[in-house]
Write an enzyme that holds these catalytic residues in place. Sequence first.
Site, PDB file in Angstrom:
ATOM      1  N   TRP A 104       0.862  -1.184   0.000  1.00  0.00           N
ATOM      2  CA  TRP A 104       0.000   0.000   0.000  1.00  0.00           C
ATOM      3  C   TRP A 104       0.895   1.229   0.000  1.00  0.00           C
ATOM      4  O   TRP A 104       1.826   1.332   0.807  1.00  0.00           O
ATOM      5  CB  TRP A 104      -0.914   0.032   1.228  1.00  0.00           C
ATOM      6  CG  TRP A 104      -1.486   1.403   1.420  1.00  0.00           C
ATOM      7  CD1 TRP A 104      -2.444   1.992   0.642  1.00  0.00           C
ATOM      8  CD2 TRP A 104      -1.105   2.377   2.406  1.00  0.00           C
ATOM      9  NE1 TRP A 104      -2.677   3.279   1.078  1.00  0.00           N
ATOM     10  CE2 TRP A 104      -1.864   3.542   2.154  1.00  0.00           C
ATOM     11  CE3 TRP A 104      -0.196   2.378   3.455  1.00  0.00           C
ATOM     12  CZ2 TRP A 104      -1.746   4.685   2.934  1.00  0.00           C
ATOM     13  CZ3 TRP A 104      -0.060   3.521   4.224  1.00  0.00           C
ATOM     14  CH2 TRP A 104      -0.843   4.657   3.965  1.00  0.00           C
ATOM     15  N   GLU A 140      -3.183  -2.832  -2.408  1.00  0.00           N
ATOM     16  CA  GLU A 140      -4.301  -2.239  -1.653  1.00  0.00           C
ATOM     17  C   GLU A 140      -4.580  -0.796  -2.096  1.00  0.00           C
ATOM     18  O   GLU A 140      -3.730   0.081  -1.947  1.00  0.00           O
ATOM     19  CB  GLU A 140      -3.945  -2.246  -0.153  1.00  0.00           C
ATOM     20  CG  GLU A 140      -4.986  -1.601   0.739  1.00  0.00           C
ATOM     21  CD  GLU A 140      -4.555  -1.544   2.210  1.00  0.00           C
ATOM     22  OE1 GLU A 140      -3.369  -1.790   2.505  1.00  0.00           O
ATOM     23  OE2 GLU A 140      -5.412  -1.235   3.054  1.00  0.00           O
ATOM     24  N   LYS A 178      -7.240   2.734  -2.052  1.00  0.00           N
ATOM     25  CA  LYS A 178      -8.105   3.421  -1.090  1.00  0.00           C
ATOM     26  C   LYS A 178      -8.722   4.653  -1.732  1.00  0.00           C
ATOM     27  O   LYS A 178      -8.410   4.989  -2.873  1.00  0.00           O
ATOM     28  CB  LYS A 178      -7.370   3.743   0.210  1.00  0.00           C
ATOM     29  CG  LYS A 178      -6.286   4.799   0.132  1.00  0.00           C
ATOM     30  CD  LYS A 178      -5.512   4.898   1.449  1.00  0.00           C
ATOM     31  CE  LYS A 178      -6.271   5.591   2.572  1.00  0.00           C
ATOM     32  NZ  LYS A 178      -5.401   5.850   3.751  1.00  0.00           N
ATOM     33  N   ASP A 187      -9.588  -3.422   2.005  1.00  0.00           N
ATOM     34  CA  ASP A 187      -9.589  -2.815   3.338  1.00  0.00           C
ATOM     35  C   ASP A 187     -10.984  -2.220   3.519  1.00  0.00           C
ATOM     36  O   ASP A 187     -11.415  -1.384   2.723  1.00  0.00           O
ATOM     37  CB  ASP A 187      -8.505  -1.738   3.428  1.00  0.00           C
ATOM     38  CG  ASP A 187      -8.414  -1.130   4.826  1.00  0.00           C
ATOM     39  OD1 ASP A 187      -9.463  -0.713   5.360  1.00  0.00           O
ATOM     40  OD2 ASP A 187      -7.304  -1.051   5.384  1.00  0.00           O
ATOM     41  N   HIS A 212     -11.734   1.514   3.103  1.00  0.00           N
ATOM     42  CA  HIS A 212     -11.195   2.213   1.944  1.00  0.00           C
ATOM     43  C   HIS A 212     -12.187   2.465   0.823  1.00  0.00           C
ATOM     44  O   HIS A 212     -11.806   2.545  -0.341  1.00  0.00           O
ATOM     45  CB  HIS A 212      -9.985   1.452   1.410  1.00  0.00           C
ATOM     46  CG  HIS A 212      -8.783   1.596   2.283  1.00  0.00           C
ATOM     47  ND1 HIS A 212      -7.520   1.265   1.913  1.00  0.00           N
ATOM     48  CD2 HIS A 212      -8.668   2.082   3.549  1.00  0.00           C
ATOM     49  CE1 HIS A 212      -6.665   1.509   2.890  1.00  0.00           C
ATOM     50  NE2 HIS A 212      -7.352   1.998   3.906  1.00  0.00           N
ATOM     51  N   HIS A 264      -8.296  -6.478   4.805  1.00  0.00           N
ATOM     52  CA  HIS A 264      -7.888  -5.659   5.937  1.00  0.00           C
ATOM     53  C   HIS A 264      -9.194  -5.313   6.648  1.00  0.00           C
ATOM     54  O   HIS A 264      -9.882  -4.379   6.268  1.00  0.00           O
ATOM     55  CB  HIS A 264      -7.169  -4.380   5.477  1.00  0.00           C
ATOM     56  CG  HIS A 264      -5.707  -4.547   5.318  1.00  0.00           C
ATOM     57  ND1 HIS A 264      -4.854  -3.508   5.059  1.00  0.00           N
ATOM     58  CD2 HIS A 264      -4.919  -5.661   5.417  1.00  0.00           C
ATOM     59  CE1 HIS A 264      -3.611  -3.965   4.979  1.00  0.00           C
ATOM     60  NE2 HIS A 264      -3.626  -5.257   5.190  1.00  0.00           N
ATOM     61  N   ASP A 311     -11.747   6.758   7.044  1.00  0.00           N
ATOM     62  CA  ASP A 311     -10.942   5.559   7.258  1.00  0.00           C
ATOM     63  C   ASP A 311     -10.263   5.654   8.629  1.00  0.00           C
ATOM     64  O   ASP A 311      -9.045   5.732   8.731  1.00  0.00           O
ATOM     65  CB  ASP A 311      -9.899   5.499   6.122  1.00  0.00           C
ATOM     66  CG  ASP A 311      -9.014   4.270   6.203  1.00  0.00           C
ATOM     67  OD1 ASP A 311      -9.452   3.283   6.812  1.00  0.00           O
ATOM     68  OD2 ASP A 311      -7.887   4.316   5.663  1.00  0.00           O
ATOM     69  N   ASP A 354     -10.027   3.607  11.142  1.00  0.00           N
ATOM     70  CA  ASP A 354      -9.375   2.419  11.702  1.00  0.00           C
ATOM     71  C   ASP A 354      -9.746   2.157  13.152  1.00  0.00           C
ATOM     72  O   ASP A 354      -8.880   1.852  13.988  1.00  0.00           O
ATOM     73  CB  ASP A 354      -7.853   2.508  11.498  1.00  0.00           C
ATOM     74  CG  ASP A 354      -7.473   2.399  10.028  1.00  0.00           C
ATOM     75  OD1 ASP A 354      -7.719   1.335   9.448  1.00  0.00           O
ATOM     76  OD2 ASP A 354      -6.966   3.383   9.456  1.00  0.00           O
ATOM     77  N   ASP A 360      -6.775  -4.703  10.224  1.00  0.00           N
ATOM     78  CA  ASP A 360      -6.072  -3.419  10.079  1.00  0.00           C
ATOM     79  C   ASP A 360      -6.829  -2.309  10.800  1.00  0.00           C
ATOM     80  O   ASP A 360      -7.621  -1.598  10.202  1.00  0.00           O
ATOM     81  CB  ASP A 360      -5.896  -3.065   8.593  1.00  0.00           C
ATOM     82  CG  ASP A 360      -5.060  -1.801   8.408  1.00  0.00           C
ATOM     83  OD1 ASP A 360      -4.447  -1.341   9.391  1.00  0.00           O
ATOM     84  OD2 ASP A 360      -5.033  -1.274   7.281  1.00  0.00           O
TER      85      ASP A 360
HETATM   86  C1  RNT Z   1      -3.741   2.668   5.068  1.00  0.00           C
HETATM   87  C2  RNT Z   1      -3.825   1.219   4.757  1.00  0.00           C
HETATM   88  C3  RNT Z   1      -2.666   0.374   5.198  1.00  0.00           C
HETATM   89  C4  RNT Z   1      -2.170   0.719   6.580  1.00  0.00           C
HETATM   90  C5  RNT Z   1      -1.170  -0.235   7.147  1.00  0.00           C
HETATM   91  C6  RNT Z   1      -0.417   0.350   8.275  1.00  0.00           C
HETATM   92  O1  RNT Z   1      -4.874   3.351   4.753  1.00  0.00           O
HETATM   93  O2  RNT Z   1      -4.998   0.681   5.263  1.00  0.00           O
HETATM   94  O3  RNT Z   1      -2.989  -0.958   5.095  1.00  0.00           O
HETATM   95  O4  RNT Z   1      -3.222   0.818   7.484  1.00  0.00           O
HETATM   96  O5  RNT Z   1      -0.381  -0.739   6.155  1.00  0.00           O
HETATM   97 ZN    ZN Z   2      -5.232  -1.429   5.136  1.00  0.00          ZN
END
Ligand code: RNT
Ligand code: ZN
Length: 417
Positions: free
Chosen positions: A186, A225, A227, A258, A261, A285, A293, A295, A325
């Site tokens: 990513w 990956e 986003k 993810d 994303h 993820h 996003d 997390d 993630d």
């Molecule tokens: C970031 C991505 C990525 C990170 C990690 C730390 O938006 O989701 O995967 O969260 O690699």
């Molecule tokens: Zn991610």
Amino acid sequence: MKESLVKQAYEVARQRYAEIGVDTEQVLKQLQDFHLSLHCWQADDVHGFEVQAGSMSGGIQSTGDFPGAARNIDELRSDILKAKSLIPGNHRLNLHEIYGDFKGKVVDRDEVTVEYFQSWIDWAKDNNTKLDFNSSSFSHPKSGSLTLANPDKGIRDFWIEHTKRCRDIANEMGKAQDDPCIMNLWVHDGCKDVSVNHALYRNTLKASLDEIFAKPQPMMKDCIEGKVFGIGLESFTVGSHDFYTAYAAQNDKIVTIDTGHYHPTESPADKVSALLPFVKELMLHVSRPIRWDSDHVTIMDDPTQELFFEIVRAGALDRVHYGLDFFDGSINRIGAYVIGSRSAQKCMLRALLEPVQTISRLELEGEGYKVLALIEEQKAMPWQAVYDEFCVRNGVPVGADFIADIDRYVAEVTSKR
Ligand code: RNT
Ligand code: ZN
């Protein structure tokens, strides 16, 4: 929780599920075979162990300053083992390059070799854990807003070299564990404001990827990956979902989904059956976006549940890698691992307990209301008794009993940091 109560409840659940044609013993075996890849970066808010580490960049952010974060490799390993001891089953560990064992040395990203991961490989072996890996293009003086898509050849080549070296490391991890290491790529590349060079950046990223992936690496697998946007890079993302989906389909790569994303009303779960006719495998993820996003820690919310239903309904259990993630710095970080992992497992369990063949037949026969009825009834079936039994069989605390274990660990370990 009394074990005899768990056993009684499980026996009732087993019979209830048998009535609808679901064999819970079979499902428990499948759940035992379901391996999450625990992301190392929840333990320390994505800081890593580089001697020269600066502040976080690359459009991501961990908010909160709850005390007790891991400050070094020993603390992180100890925290991961603690979390693993409270999660039933056996799970992989997903490392970022910045979590190498640099032993006090300044090792720049274009100098990294497997030497700095040997102690991780040994640790993983000793702890019966398989490793996955990630290149790290954020939080570095050369991160800027463009890395692999940078028209500046010097900067681009720096990141190409880094990513190639990461693939070498992942391949060595795969060899050591006799199981392919899954390496995620990513990069945050994008623009804060309007730009007329979108095509240039995307063509550049494609060329960089072609160069990076040119070397065959049989014991690792590449995933890519995309986003929607990053903080400070709101107007344009070079590696968008479409970009990587097309690249993966054309070049036989794994797409990483993810769950944070996508646009807020877009369903990550819907991508499973849309992508699988074109790519061999998917990487997840699993996260929880709140408005962006963000997390947050994974919970059993509808989007997560739907994602696991879609995988099982598509018969794709062995075509998906299950990474987590999230990185919340505002709560106990071991608690975060345990809650997120157990919630993902529960979503998988519910998906495995669905009498999908029956429901599918009814749907094909045009019995719409029966489909709806059965899906609604599943929500209140005693799946939780099956999860409790799974915990007992794996020798981990049942229900919220893990809180007492984490409290003890706080008192004895993390409060002293
Ligand atoms: C970031 C991505 C990525 C990170 C990690 C730390 O938006 O989701 O995967 O969260 O690699
Ligand atoms: Zn991610």
